[in-house]
Design a protein around this motif. Sequence first.
Motif, mmCIF file in Angstrom:
data_model
loop_
_atom_site.group_PDB
_atom_site.id
_atom_site.type_symbol
_atom_site.label_atom_id
_atom_site.label_comp_id
_atom_site.label_asym_id
_atom_site.label_seq_id
_atom_site.Cartn_x
_atom_site.Cartn_y
_atom_site.Cartn_z
ATOM 1 N N GLN A 9 0.828 -1.209 0.000
ATOM 2 C CA GLN A 9 0.000 0.000 0.000
ATOM 3 C C GLN A 9 0.860 1.256 0.000
ATOM 4 O O GLN A 9 0.553 2.236 -0.688
ATOM 5 C CB GLN A 9 -0.942 -0.001 1.207
ATOM 6 C CG GLN A 9 -2.067 -0.994 1.064
ATOM 7 C CD GLN A 9 -2.917 -1.109 2.311
ATOM 8 O OE1 GLN A 9 -2.490 -0.784 3.419
ATOM 9 N NE2 GLN A 9 -4.135 -1.599 2.144
ATOM 10 N N ARG A 40 -8.693 -1.686 -5.039
ATOM 11 C CA ARG A 40 -9.305 -3.007 -5.257
ATOM 12 C C ARG A 40 -8.262 -3.995 -5.786
ATOM 13 O O ARG A 40 -8.270 -5.176 -5.438
ATOM 14 C CB ARG A 40 -10.470 -2.868 -6.246
ATOM 15 C CG ARG A 40 -11.313 -4.085 -6.351
ATOM 16 C CD ARG A 40 -12.106 -4.328 -5.043
ATOM 17 N NE ARG A 40 -12.691 -5.640 -5.090
ATOM 18 C CZ ARG A 40 -12.385 -6.637 -4.265
ATOM 19 N NH1 ARG A 40 -11.540 -6.458 -3.283
ATOM 20 N NH2 ARG A 40 -12.940 -7.814 -4.403
ATOM 21 N N ASP A 75 -6.303 -5.269 -2.946
ATOM 22 C CA ASP A 75 -7.112 -6.262 -2.229
ATOM 23 C C ASP A 75 -7.023 -7.618 -2.917
ATOM 24 O O ASP A 75 -6.877 -8.653 -2.263
ATOM 25 C CB ASP A 75 -8.575 -5.838 -2.146
ATOM 26 C CG ASP A 75 -8.813 -4.640 -1.241
ATOM 27 O OD1 ASP A 75 -7.932 -4.315 -0.412
ATOM 28 O OD2 ASP A 75 -9.889 -4.025 -1.359
ATOM 29 N N SER A 85 -3.716 -9.531 -2.337
ATOM 30 C CA SER A 85 -3.521 -10.188 -1.048
ATOM 31 C C SER A 85 -4.296 -11.499 -0.924
ATOM 32 O O SER A 85 -4.086 -12.240 0.022
ATOM 33 C CB SER A 85 -3.880 -9.242 0.099
ATOM 34 O OG SER A 85 -5.261 -8.982 0.105
#
Length: 136
Positions: free
Chosen positions: A30, A91, A94, A97
């Motif tokens: 991030q 997104r 996300d 991960s």
Amino acid sequence: MAGHSVMARDLAASIAPAKTFQVEFVAAVQRWASGRFDHEYAESWPGFKARVLAALDEAVSCAAGKNLLVATSGGPIAVIVQALLDLSDGRTLDLNSMIANTSVTRVLYSSRRRSLAVFNNYSHLEAEDPALVTFR
């Protein structure tokens, strides 16, 4: 983290090393993708995405309608899915991960179009032994 030895020490001291690594990994990605620290990285997030998509373009053009197998990590897979589905960076991170090791993602392509057919399928692992499913 300051380096591999610091990370190894901190993970070894953790009650849940895998969970601790996951939290640190997500935070690091991030940070990288935020764009606020581009000067600290050899390659920026936008540069990485451009490189991945250029590699996809080259692979598709070389395959010329044939089946093509590409082995890569979750980051490039997430970037390709981002481009195919027009997802935000958030997104996409996300998705990154949750990509399982050795999962299968299938992209259908022609000279005019690309589309996502399968994403993150790891049924081959679950059929053999569910304990084989890992994410890092």
